[in-house]
Enzyme design. Structure first.
Site: not given
Ligand code: GLU
Length: 469
Positions: A234-236
């Protein structure tokens, strides 16, 4: 029939490594089949799309070898809004879709909070279009939808478990599920190769193909990409942007080789293989459907192998963006006029065997180009213990007397200075290295001193000695 595949990213952020993997798989499949690769930018979510993300996708694709002049497109989904609406209208007129004015609260009040999905309340109410009325697809009550999937066999979905899903919102705008199908249809797409995350959409989309009277494509849902905790990247949480890897100094060849190993492996006992072999050997139907682990450590090691395999001139050329700070790459700590290409060329072979990503070149060579080394204070404290001042004094005297300023003589000299003090060479090197480079680790010391030259070496050793007073 000509094979036509598409890569259909949404320009809502940096370019995800999982997307790059799917793009490459589409690309190779098209090439193997003598087919066409279409690029479609799915930009209908106006609130989240930005033109610069689209440019980022095009340049990231180019970086991994999908050149701008080698595909059809890019097409922009937003240009086909008329076709999407027309398809929604056709489905309504043929009775395959109906208008619905239920709010989520209405539905929950009838079904209770536990039940998911729509209960079909408006199916037979005969509502016409109107503000706030969504258009829902009437899914068949019976039968099953069998998806032909090159990676997963024939996933089968019972139609009665598929809710009457929305195809156009209350404001008349068609949703992703429909727009995506209509575009695939009008672009003559024969094979949809995309990430597993879309598998739950597939029976619905196949029902739309059927209802619109066109033979559905063959699907291939390639595995979800996960981190070491088996969580979806996930980009987070994870480093997912292809651009971040590019700017850190991963080589495009290493990156695309590694991406192709997510769920697949070439024949034999090898993972690092020429791209031409991957293009030849890759088979979609050999892709393992289980989640694919994106192992950054392994990618790093891979990249190091690719760096070491470069001819040294290519390595020198590949380092340039980090030596000058080109584009999105941070500038180095020295001024452009301080850089000396000949000195860099002299140490490049030593650096080439030691770094895993190209950005690591900068801390390895900055001592050559800065007037004063950047002293790492922790390294200083570690190296400049008792005896360091005495050792530096002796090294200065011995180095001043050296006739030939070359690595071998420097080594023999420091070895002798150390031995007189009961120190092994490694121990004797530490204060000299920190005085001259500012760090405890780096390129081989004596070669570094040879390239740095007598005057600058002695100046730094004296400066360190002064600091120790
Ligand atoms: N725009 C969709 C996405 O980025 C692509 C869906 C598809 O490949 O069908 O996830």
């Amino acid at each position: 029939m000509t094979v036509r595949v598409r890569f259909a990213p949404s320009p809502t952020g940096m370019f995800h490594v999982g997307g790059a993997r799917s793009a490459l798989q589409n690309w190779i499949f098209a090439k193997q089949q003598g087919g066409v690769f279409v690029l479609r930018i799915e930009d209908t979510d106006a609130a989240r799309n930005k033109p610069e993300w689209t440019e980022g996708i095009l340049s990231a694709l180019e970086w991994i070898g999908i050149a701008r002049d080698s595909y059809e497109g890019p097409y922009f989904q937003s240009s086909y809004a008329g076709e999407h609406r027309a398809a929604a209208q056709r489905l309504y007129e043929s009775g395959r879709a109906y208008y619905c004015d239920c709010t989520r609260e209405d539905v929950q009040a009838r079904t209770g909070p536990q039940q998911r999905g729509y209960d079909g309340f408006c199916r037979d109410r005969g509502l016409g279009p109107g503000e706030g009325r969504a258009l829902r697809f009437r899914t068949p009550d019976e039968g099953e939808t069998v998806v032909v999937d090159l990676v997963r066999g024939e996933p089968t979905f019972e139609n009665k478990l598929i809710e009457d899903f929305v195809i156009a919102r209350g404001d008349g705008s068609p949703v992703f599920l429909l727009a995506n199908v209509v575009d695939d249809m009008s672009m003559g797409i024969t094979h949809v190769i995309r990430a597993e995350e879309h598998l739950p959409n597939t029976p619905k989309q196949q029902l739309l193909w059927d209802a619109l009277g066109v033979k559905p494509p063959i699907w291939a849902h390639v595995p979800v990409v996960v981190n070491e905790k088996r969580q979806k990247l996930s980009k987070r949480r994870d480093k997912v942007a292809l651009e971040a890897y590019r700017d850190e100094g991963y080589l495009a060849d290493a990156m695309r080789n590694y991406l192709m190993l997510l769920g697949w492996a070439p024949s034999g006992d090898r993972e690092i293989v020429p791209w031409s072999v991957i293009e030849q050997e890759f088979r979609l139907d050999e892709v393992n459907p289980s989640p694919a682990f994106f192992d950054e450590k392994k990618l790093r090691a891979f990249n190091g192998d690719y760096i070491r395999a470069l001819p040294v001139e290519d390595f020198i050329a590949a380092c340039q963006p980090w030596l000058t700070g080109t584009g999105t790459i941070a500038p180095p700590p020295w001024q452009p006029e301080e850089f000396d290409p000949a000195a860099f060329a002299a140490v490049a072979p030593l650096a080439q065997t030691r770094i895993a990503v190209l950005s690591e070149i900068v801390p390895n060579v900055d001592f050559l180009f800065l007037a004063d080394p950047l002293i790492d204070e922790a390294a200083w404290a570690k190296a400049m213990k008792e005896g360091a001042a005495d050792l530096l004094d002796a090294a200065i005297v011995a180095f001043e007397a050296l006739e030939s300023w070359d690595a071998e003589s420097l080594k023999a000299t420091l070895e002798a200075v150390g031995a007189e003090r009961g120190l092994k060479l490694g121990k004797a090197q530490a204060p000299v290295r920190v005085a001259v480079t500012g760090r405890t680790v780096g390129l081989p010391l004596f070669e570094s001193l040879e390239v740095l030259g007598r005057d600058r070496t002695l100046t730094r050793l004296r400066a360190a000695r002064v600091r120790l007073v």
